[in-house]
Enzyme design. Structure first.
Site, mmCIF file in Angstrom:
data_model
loop_
_atom_site.group_PDB
_atom_site.id
_atom_site.type_symbol
_atom_site.label_atom_id
_atom_site.label_comp_id
_atom_site.label_asym_id
_atom_site.label_seq_id
_atom_site.Cartn_x
_atom_site.Cartn_y
_atom_site.Cartn_z
ATOM 1 N N SER A 81 0.848 -1.199 0.000
ATOM 2 C CA SER A 81 0.000 0.000 0.000
ATOM 3 C C SER A 81 0.883 1.248 0.000
ATOM 4 O O SER A 81 0.413 2.347 -0.303
ATOM 5 C CB SER A 81 -0.926 0.011 1.225
ATOM 6 O OG SER A 81 -0.197 -0.198 2.417
ATOM 7 N N GLU A 138 -8.882 -10.133 4.084
ATOM 8 C CA GLU A 138 -9.262 -8.772 3.702
ATOM 9 C C GLU A 138 -10.640 -8.747 3.038
ATOM 10 O O GLU A 138 -10.908 -9.482 2.073
ATOM 11 C CB GLU A 138 -8.204 -8.171 2.747
ATOM 12 C CG GLU A 138 -8.560 -6.755 2.319
ATOM 13 C CD GLU A 138 -7.401 -5.970 1.733
ATOM 14 O OE1 GLU A 138 -6.249 -6.435 1.771
ATOM 15 O OE2 GLU A 138 -7.659 -4.852 1.239
ATOM 16 N N ASP A 161 5.881 -6.888 2.678
ATOM 17 C CA ASP A 161 4.926 -7.332 1.661
ATOM 18 C C ASP A 161 5.697 -7.623 0.375
ATOM 19 O O ASP A 161 6.420 -6.750 -0.135
ATOM 20 C CB ASP A 161 3.946 -6.171 1.395
ATOM 21 C CG ASP A 161 2.543 -6.644 1.138
ATOM 22 O OD1 ASP A 161 2.316 -7.856 1.073
ATOM 23 O OD2 ASP A 161 1.667 -5.760 1.043
#
Ligand code: KIV
Length: 263
Positions: free
Chosen positions: A44, A181, A82
């Site tokens: 992100s 998620e 990530d």
């Protein structure tokens, strides 16, 4: 105490796990200072800090650079890096090499990988080679083009069954925890009850074993709308903008610096 993947796994049923993203030494040290046990250097990063539209353009060099910075700011939290789009999808070997780089070059403690049963073989290989893995299923932003948008996943019984199978496969492959998620709260709870590893929800309801949010969303930093699942704990964007405008005004009017700030 430095958190390890084994210690996080052992929190299942003992205490809920609070996780937050961080992108540099400053945000990492803030998360660590608030005693959250896990910090995610999420891809992100692409949208929150680097100005991309999606996570897809984020590359290994960017993730390594920012993960190393977070690691320098953190002493206790488990630092999870990530793995960016196309750093692990092409082959098991490529996934192993790139995951290893996060531990060797950026002092990460673990990596996160998006995808379900399809990733089981890679997760097994990573864990067998000493790399702890956090799984991630449900809405997986690296598959946004295929999914057709940021939509709640697992709404039909067929999709829900598939997500349950994916969750089981990831646990069996050796992941120490699993991000869920954007799935219905009922499914989040069902999967959490079925697994022996902690589930970390983001838009997956209160039945998960922990929660993860994006740093800039939690603190209201971007000035843009945040997803429904975010509960802002502060609204820093107008406060920061006001402070910057006050500085500009004082420079332009000549009231800064005053005698107090002069040598
Ligand atoms: O990239 C990220 O920040 C994430 C979390 C939102 C789970 O994947």
């Amino acid at each position: 105490m430095k958190w390890t993947a084994a210690k996080i796994r052992a929190l299942k049923g003992e205490r809920k796990v609070a996780m937050l993203t961080a992108y540099d030494a400053l945000t990492g040290s803030l998360v660590d200072g608030a005693e959250l046990p896990m910090v995610l250097v999420g891809d992100s990063l692409g949208m929150t800090v680097l100005g991309y539209e999606t996570t897809l353009p984020v590359g290994m060099d960017e993730m390594l650079h920012h993960t190393a910075a977070v690691s320098r700011g953190v002493t206790q939290a488990l630092v999870v890096a990530d793995m960016p789009f196309m750093s692990y999808q092409p082959s098991i070997e490529m996934g192993l090499v790139n995951a290893g780089r996060f531990l060797k070059e950026a002092a990460a403690d673990a990596v996160k990988i998006e995808g379900g049963a399809l990733r089981a073989e890679l997760i097994e290989a990573l864990v067998a080679n000493g790399i702890p893995v956090l799984g991630h299923i449900g809405l997986t932003p690296q598959s946004i083009k295929e999914m057709g948008g940021y939509k709640v996943q697992g709404k039909t019984s067929e999709q829900a069954r598939q997500l349950m199978d994916d969750a089981m496969a990831i646990e069996q492959a050796g992941a120490f925890a699993l991000v869920l998620e954007c799935v219905p709260a009922e499914l989040g709870e069902l999967i959490s009850k079925a697994l022996t590893i902690p589930t970390i929800g983001i838009g997956a309801g209160a039945g998960c074993d922990g929660q993860v949010l994006v740093f800039t969303d939690l603190l209201g930093m971007s000035g843009k709308p945040v997803p429904k699942f975010v509960k802002k704990q502060a609204d820093l964007n107008p406060i920061m903008t006001q402070a910057l405008a006050a500085y500009r005004n004082e420079v332009e009017s000549g009231s800064f610096p005053s005698a107090e700030q002069e040598y």
